[in-house]
Design an enzyme around this catalytic site. Structure first.
Site, PDB file in Angstrom:
ATOM      1  N   ARG A   1       1.105  -0.601   0.300  1.00 11.31           N
ATOM      2  CA  ARG A   1       0.116   0.190  -0.218  1.00 11.31           C
ATOM      3  C   ARG A   1       1.047   1.605   0.072  1.00 11.31           C
ATOM      4  NH1 ARG A   1      -4.389   0.495   4.746  1.00 11.31           N
ATOM      5  NH2 ARG A   1      -2.121   1.140   6.168  1.00 11.31           N
TER       6      ARG A   1
ATOM      7  N   CYS B   1     -26.488  -8.052  41.761  1.00 15.31           N
ATOM      8  CA  CYS B   1     -24.890  -8.340  41.697  1.00 15.31           C
ATOM      9  C   CYS B   1     -24.065  -9.285  43.152  1.00 15.31           C
ATOM     10  CB  CYS B   1     -24.764  -6.650  42.810  1.00 15.31           C
ATOM     11  SG  CYS B   1     -25.362  -5.301  41.449  1.00 15.31           S
TER      12      CYS B   1
ATOM     13  N   THR C   1      -2.060   3.829  11.795  1.00 16.14           N
ATOM     14  CA  THR C   1      -1.546   4.226  10.549  1.00 16.14           C
ATOM     15  C   THR C   1      -2.162   4.488   9.570  1.00 16.14           C
ATOM     16  OG1 THR C   1      -2.245   1.581   9.930  1.00 16.14           O
ATOM     17  CG2 THR C   1      -0.064   1.673  11.406  1.00 16.14           C
TER      18      THR C   1
ATOM     19  N   GLY D   1      -6.256  -1.786  14.087  1.00 12.61           N
ATOM     20  CA  GLY D   1      -6.278  -2.003  15.760  1.00 12.61           C
ATOM     21  C   GLY D   1      -5.712  -3.203  16.375  1.00 12.61           C
TER      22      GLY D   1
ATOM     23  N   ASN E   1      -2.367  -2.694  -3.433  1.00  8.65           N
ATOM     24  CA  ASN E   1      -4.379  -1.620  -2.904  1.00  8.65           C
ATOM     25  C   ASN E   1      -4.676  -0.824  -3.958  1.00  8.65           C
ATOM     26  OD1 ASN E   1      -5.144   1.348  -1.319  1.00  8.65           O
ATOM     27  ND2 ASN E   1      -5.570  -0.827  -0.617  1.00  8.65           N
TER      28      ASN E   1
END
Length: 532
Positions: free
Chosen positions: A39, A440, A136, A168, A69
């Protein structure tokens, strides 16, 4: 027509001249990269062509396919194996007409509609994302998270179109992504596309190897149909019938008393004291810590984590605690108290569940309906309104499959499912509804049983056990059933004590009876049924 090449999408490296020089490219392939995409967003045509040619030499040496890409001209010039197109790039039909018939074409997708169009246009694979934020690439599309990927994967069922997720992705979250990105009927990812975790590494071979081993281990444990609904880990796998469940629950209680797991609880301030006391009564050790700065260290020592956002504070701590628990493969129990009450709670729950993978989600009908976007049951604050689900067994099974975890639906009758098995539990006493935080407390006891189960499973493994593809170890359906039974059976025993005169005397008696529980007591009083 020439056949298209067989492509292994397991570890898809996206790179460029400014990210990964040839030497590092070789190291990354040696570490396990199975596919490379070049890319280049800023290079002119001549520069891009030279970079692509050099990259092809490296890829051919190791028999790894190379994709380009966006640039069809560059792909044609070097004889690339494939191209990847964005939503604003050349249409698939035009690219297909220009490229050799054996060229692989992939498309970036961000929504289910994108996926449907890519399939209709004849794409060979789709790149789903962005999953998480990334440094990025300038991310313009909404983050989808693993749960969004799972929904998009539903559009690929019945097709031969492959799928990778991108953005990510790191070695620390790959297993969460793979586990959480599976459709309800079992369609899983074919691989992950990675950029910075490899290219920014000082040792790209090791970085690639870490991710590759995780992907391969996850794929290895998948059933032939491509999915694994059950959270049951092979370390402790035994049939889920009533008698065996009772036996396994009893064994888990024994594990708790033997190992005394540290149970980390980020819980609401209304119930902190009684939750800690319930944990101690069962034989475990509570810690109530909320600072994000503590979570990395704590996650290595705990047996399990409970995240209860009843008073919806410490969201940063919840995010960090869960992220680190996943990294260390510790079970997480999520109690989305009052999630249907406000939009802030709903958005917070969504952020949490896209940041880390829950092992167990526990809630009442209103809370779980809100989480599932079901209109069948309404919520009023932390309570449910209405007669409940028409088919609770099917509801918990479906939600467990969608969320890729064990689901506990609490009420007059409790229901537990791992997406395959459904267990109906009929213990309990009305006085539980007369004290604050009894629900709870169930979250606490479930987390305690998860911690006991996890620690017992880890104790049976060698320190050198290789990556096994499981996000947690141990049979978490059993742990969830055990946690529910602990409170409901103890409530029945406490309610009939002579010293119990009402809700004020019931709570301390309940803690007492939790402390007196034995495997034999649980087996004797447990009212459970496995629903087909």
């Amino acid at each position: 027509m020439a056949n298209k090449p067989e492509v292994d999408y397991s570890l898809y490296l996206v790179t460029g001249r400014d990210l990964l020089p040839p030497g590092k490219a070789i190291q990354s392939i040696q570490g396990g990269v199975t596919l490379v995409q070049v890319r280049e967003k800023t290079a002119d045509t001549g520069e891009f062509l030279e970079i692509a040619r050099q990259s092809k030499v490296v890829c051919r040496k190791y028999n790894v396919p190379i994709f380009i890409n966006d640039r069809i001209d560059i792909a044609l010039a070097i004889g690339a194996d494939g191209v990847h197109l964005g939503q604003t790039d050349m249409p698939v039909s035009v690219a297909r007409a220009l490229l050799p018939p054996n060229t692989i074409i992939g498309v970036t997708v961000n929504t289910r509609e994108h996926v449907r169009k890519a399939v209709a246009d004849g794409a060979d694979y789709v790149g789903m994302g962005p999953v998480w934020g990334t440094t990025t690439k300038n991310v313009l599309s909404p983050l989808v998270g693993p749960r969004g990927v799972a929904k998009m994967l539903e559009e690929l069922e019945g097709t031969d179109v492959k799928a990778v997720a991108i953005a990510g992705i790191k070695s620390s979250n790959t297993l969460h992504l793979l586990h959480g990105s599976v459709s309800k009927s079992g369609r899983a990812l074919d691989g992950v596309a990675v950029v910075s975790d490899i290219v920014a590494s000082t040792d790209p071979r090791a970085a690639s190897a870490r991710i590759s081993s995780t992907v391969n281990a996850f794929k290895t444990r998948q059933q032939p149909s491509g999915h694994q609904f059950s959270m049951t880990n092979p370390v402790t796998e035994r049939p889920h019938n009533p008698e065996t469940l009772k036996e396994l629950v009893g064994e888990t209680l024994t594990f708790i008393k033997k190992f005394s797991p540290l149970v980390h609880q980020i819980t609401n301030n209304v119930v902190t004291n009684q939750s800690a006391n319930a944990t101690l009564a069962l034989g475990a050790s509570p810690i109530m810590a909320t600072s994000p700065e503590e979570m990395e260290d704590l996650s290595k020592a705990i047996g399990a984590l409970l995240v209860n956002f009843g008073t919806i504070k410490d969201l940063d701590g919840m995010l960090e605690a869960g992220r680190n628990a996943n990294i260390n493969r510790k079970p997480i129990v999520f109690d989305p108290v009052g999630v249907g009450a406000t939009s802030f709670r709903r958005s917070s729950a969504n952020e949490l569940l896209n940041t880390w993978q829950a092992t167990v989600i526990k809630g009442n009908a209103g809370e779980l309906a809100a989480l599932a976007n079901s209109s069948e049951v309404k919520a009023r604050g932390v309570d449910s309104v209405g007669s409940g689900f028409a088919n609770p067994a099917q509801f918990v099974r479906d939600l467990a499959r969608a969320e890729r975890c064990v689901v506990v639906l609490t009420g007059a009758i409790d229901w537990v499912s791992d997406g395959h098995t459904v267990v109906k539990l009929s213990n309990g006493h009305p006085l539980l509804g007369d004290i604050t935080g009894s629900g709870c407390m169930v979250g606490t006891t479930v987390a305690t049983f998860c911690g006991g189960m996890s620690m017992s499973a880890i104790a049976r493994l060698s320190e050198n056990t290789p990556e096994d593809g499981w996000l947690t170890r141990g049979d978490m359906l059993v742990a969830a059933v055990g946690g529910v039974l602990a409170v409901t059976v103890a409530s029945e025993l406490a309610a009939v004590r002579e010293d119990v005169k009402g809700s004020g005397t019931f709570l301390p008696a309940l803690i007492d009876e939790l402390g007196k529980l034995t495997p034999e007591t649980l087996a004797k009083y447990a009212k459970l049924e496995v629903v087909s």
